[in-house]
Design a protein around this motif. Sequence first.
Motif, PDB file in Angstrom:
ATOM      1  N   SER A 209       0.822  -1.215   0.000  1.00 18.02           N
ATOM      2  CA  SER A 209       0.000   0.000   0.000  1.00 18.02           C
ATOM      3  C   SER A 209       0.852   1.260   0.000  1.00 18.02           C
ATOM      4  CB  SER A 209      -0.955   0.015   1.201  1.00 18.02           C
ATOM      5  OG  SER A 209      -0.231  -0.040   2.393  1.00 18.02           O
TER       6      SER A 209
ATOM      7  N   GLU B 152     -11.595   2.844   5.184  1.00 22.33           N
ATOM      8  CA  GLU B 152     -11.635   1.417   4.942  1.00 22.33           C
ATOM      9  C   GLU B 152     -12.601   0.724   5.910  1.00 22.33           C
ATOM     10  OE1 GLU B 152      -8.034  -0.126   3.407  1.00 22.33           O
ATOM     11  OE2 GLU B 152      -8.281  -1.970   4.546  1.00 22.33           O
ATOM     12  N   ASN B 153     -12.707   1.256   7.138  1.00 19.72           N
ATOM     13  CA  ASN B 153     -13.568   0.568   8.101  1.00 19.72           C
ATOM     14  C   ASN B 153     -15.066   0.718   7.788  1.00 19.72           C
ATOM     15  OD1 ASN B 153     -13.810   3.184   8.888  1.00 19.72           O
ATOM     16  ND2 ASN B 153     -12.574   2.946  10.763  1.00 19.72           N
TER      17      ASN B 153
ATOM     18  N   ILE C 200     -16.244  -0.178   4.926  1.00 21.97           N
ATOM     19  CA  ILE C 200     -16.548  -1.421   4.204  1.00 21.97           C
ATOM     20  C   ILE C 200     -16.720  -2.557   5.195  1.00 21.97           C
ATOM     21  CG2 ILE C 200     -15.873  -2.910   2.299  1.00 21.97           C
ATOM     22  CD1 ILE C 200     -13.754  -0.936   1.600  1.00 21.97           C
ATOM     23  N   SER C 201     -15.814  -2.602   6.198  1.00 21.57           N
ATOM     24  CA  SER C 201     -15.916  -3.665   7.199  1.00 21.57           C
ATOM     25  C   SER C 201     -17.262  -3.558   7.899  1.00 21.57           C
ATOM     26  CB  SER C 201     -14.804  -3.537   8.240  1.00 21.57           C
ATOM     27  OG  SER C 201     -13.577  -3.459   7.592  1.00 21.57           O
TER      28      SER C 201
ATOM     29  N   LYS D 291     -13.829  -4.687  -2.546  1.00 25.17           N
ATOM     30  CA  LYS D 291     -13.346  -3.335  -2.857  1.00 25.17           C
ATOM     31  C   LYS D 291     -13.490  -3.043  -4.347  1.00 25.17           C
ATOM     32  CE  LYS D 291      -9.991  -2.485   0.790  1.00 25.17           C
ATOM     33  NZ  LYS D 291      -8.566  -2.327   1.097  1.00 25.17           N
TER      34      LYS D 291
ATOM     35  N   ASP E  87     -10.925   5.107  -3.858  1.00 28.93           N
ATOM     36  CA  ASP E  87      -9.963   4.441  -2.974  1.00 28.93           C
ATOM     37  C   ASP E  87     -10.492   4.375  -1.548  1.00 28.93           C
ATOM     38  OD1 ASP E  87      -7.691   3.063  -2.357  1.00 28.93           O
ATOM     39  OD2 ASP E  87      -6.352   4.496  -3.366  1.00 28.93           O
ATOM     40  N   PHE E  88      -9.728   3.684  -0.714  1.00 28.69           N
ATOM     41  CA  PHE E  88     -10.125   3.490   0.683  1.00 28.69           C
ATOM     42  C   PHE E  88      -8.969   3.921   1.567  1.00 28.69           C
ATOM     43  CE2 PHE E  88     -11.922   0.477  -2.191  1.00 28.69           C
ATOM     44  CZ  PHE E  88     -13.287   0.600  -1.954  1.00 28.69           C
ATOM     45  N   SER E  89      -9.263   4.642   2.614  1.00 25.27           N
ATOM     46  CA  SER E  89      -8.182   5.183   3.430  1.00 25.27           C
ATOM     47  C   SER E  89      -8.202   4.578   4.825  1.00 25.27           C
ATOM     48  CB  SER E  89      -8.350   6.702   3.514  1.00 25.27           C
ATOM     49  OG  SER E  89      -7.631   7.183   4.607  1.00 25.27           O
ATOM     50  N   GLN E  90      -6.996   4.245   5.316  1.00 25.83           N
ATOM     51  CA  GLN E  90      -6.901   3.759   6.690  1.00 25.83           C
ATOM     52  C   GLN E  90      -6.547   4.887   7.629  1.00 25.83           C
ATOM     53  OE1 GLN E  90      -3.980   0.676   6.671  1.00 25.83           O
ATOM     54  NE2 GLN E  90      -5.325  -0.808   5.691  1.00 25.83           N
TER      55      GLN E  90
ATOM     56  N   ASN F  43      -9.717   9.236   8.563  1.00 25.84           N
ATOM     57  CA  ASN F  43     -10.977   8.566   8.835  1.00 25.84           C
ATOM     58  C   ASN F  43     -12.160   9.474   8.501  1.00 25.84           C
ATOM     59  OD1 ASN F  43     -12.396   6.405   9.595  1.00 25.84           O
ATOM     60  ND2 ASN F  43     -11.905   6.505  11.780  1.00 25.84           N
TER      61      ASN F  43
END
Lengths: 398, 200
Positions: free
Chosen positions: A49, A154-155, A157-158, A175, A202-205, A208
């Motif tokens: 990543s 990203e969380n 999606i979880s 994703k 995109d997805f960000s960790q 937030n």
Amino acid sequence: MFSTYKEIWKIVQSNINFLQIIAFSVSAFIGVFVILLAVYCFIDFKSISPQESGIFKEEFVVISKKVSTLNSVMNRPAAFNDREIKNIRSQDFFTDIAQFTSSRFHIHMYTDNESMPLRTDLFFETVPDKYINQDPSVWVWEKGQNHIPIIIPENFISLYNFGFAPSQGLPQLSKDLIRKITFNIRITGKGKQEIYRAQIVDFSQRINTVLVPENFLKWANGEFGTGEHPNPSRLIVESKNIADSQIFEYISLNNFQINDNSLVNSKLSFYLKLTISIVASIGLIITILAILLLLFSFYLILEKNKTTLKNIWYLGFTHQAILLPYNIISFISLIIIISGALIMAHVTNSYILKFLQDFVPIDTIPIYIPIVISIGLYIGIIGFNYISLRRTLQNIIS
Amino acid sequence: MSDSILESDIWLRDITFTENKIYQIVAPSGTGKTSLVHILFGIRNDFTGTILFDDTDISSFRNHDWSSIRKSHISIVFQGLGLFPELNISENIAIKNKLTHYKSEEEIRFLIQTCGLESHTHKNAGILSFGQRQRLAIIRALCQPFDFILLDEPFSHLDEKNTEICMHILEEELQKRNASAIITSLNKQLYTTNQHVLDL
């Protein structure tokens, strides 16, 4: 060539100490192997990543103020005021600081897809584009453009996949699939309403929030916004070393808080960076010692056979011809050592990757970098060796 | 300054060595015969004065110049011979001849035979007698083109017969090349009628 110098070879052979050559080969092999493995690890971590590893760019964290009960009761948002921002900006350990901008209008998001009827109220935030490591052709919005790129945490999606979807009988989404969905965005404010098409790029960790390009939000706040300019509730701060203890001290003294996830990532990447650098340095030291061992061993051989070398020189041989056997020995042994170490490092790295791939997606790494470094090492060592041997011979026989 | 130097034919004199001659340089032990040979061969440069090869001052020669001079213009038989004890007779000769490609295997075999070394060809030089080694060193020195050959007490351990054989070979080789020899020795010895004796 070999028949011309057969006799010189015989003399060299009877004088050379093969134990020393083996000792050199083993230590040089270990040294080069460690250097190359460190190079491989560096590339691995870069390819994990790349937009969020933080290893290869200045690091940043997101800070916010603690929300107290008083804030809630008084309906006073926990936001940074100008004085606090100025104070943060003046700290040496922060290299840059940027504010989060929030949307100040109403947003509703929904899909047209009947098999996946999603709808929700939403908010947007934005940070300066330099913190978003996205292809500029994707992360762009210009006035008049109906299409908006979005980055979601990203969380989310979880939360959807493991919480919301099973409970509502909805399908879980990968994703890749989410990236393909086009959402409708209805924006309402100042008595106006507009519908846009949005896509999650995109997805960000680390950040937030729901991000959109800075251009878009600035324009939309002007167009639909309430006109208020509230203080920012979150700031993005950059530092050369985010694991610096001074930063923690400053943050806790001022009653701020850090996004913990990003801190763990940063700390981890800092230690990884440190470890890889230490390993690479050790490899370099071992290699240098091994080269010195080879040179010292050749030097002893040359010194011990001073008379023989002089006799060869007086026959009319050139210095190059006299040193040819020694150069050939180092040439061949280094080819074997360095290619061996390269293969070994590659194999070891494949095992590490196999293990890592269970946890994180890894792109195929570019093999040419270790090869180029190997060739560089080879040319460097051979050149150094050649020059040193010539000097030694010159000193010995003149 | 000692009387011997003042009376010398070489030290403090202008002297020219020319082609097609045999020079014998005579002097007792420790008076500089080997030093002279080494100076002429470019090994020592602790002297004052000028040495010219044709018209070139030898102090201007660099390493690669000396390599080519030693390969094609000046040959030498050292007093210590400079052989390789770990190589046998053939190899000691081959190491030079492969560099110059001057003599055929036939010619080398003939020289070995003439000097009486044919039964020792495969013996390492380290185990030969000094006399045998002297003959080997002379043969090796002949395996190259040269204008001058320097021989530093080359016959010191040879009997009269072997000296005569070696001298005969040497004269033939000199004639072939139109070259000269500079031979040092302790005493005046008549090697050939054509020799110029110089006192060091």
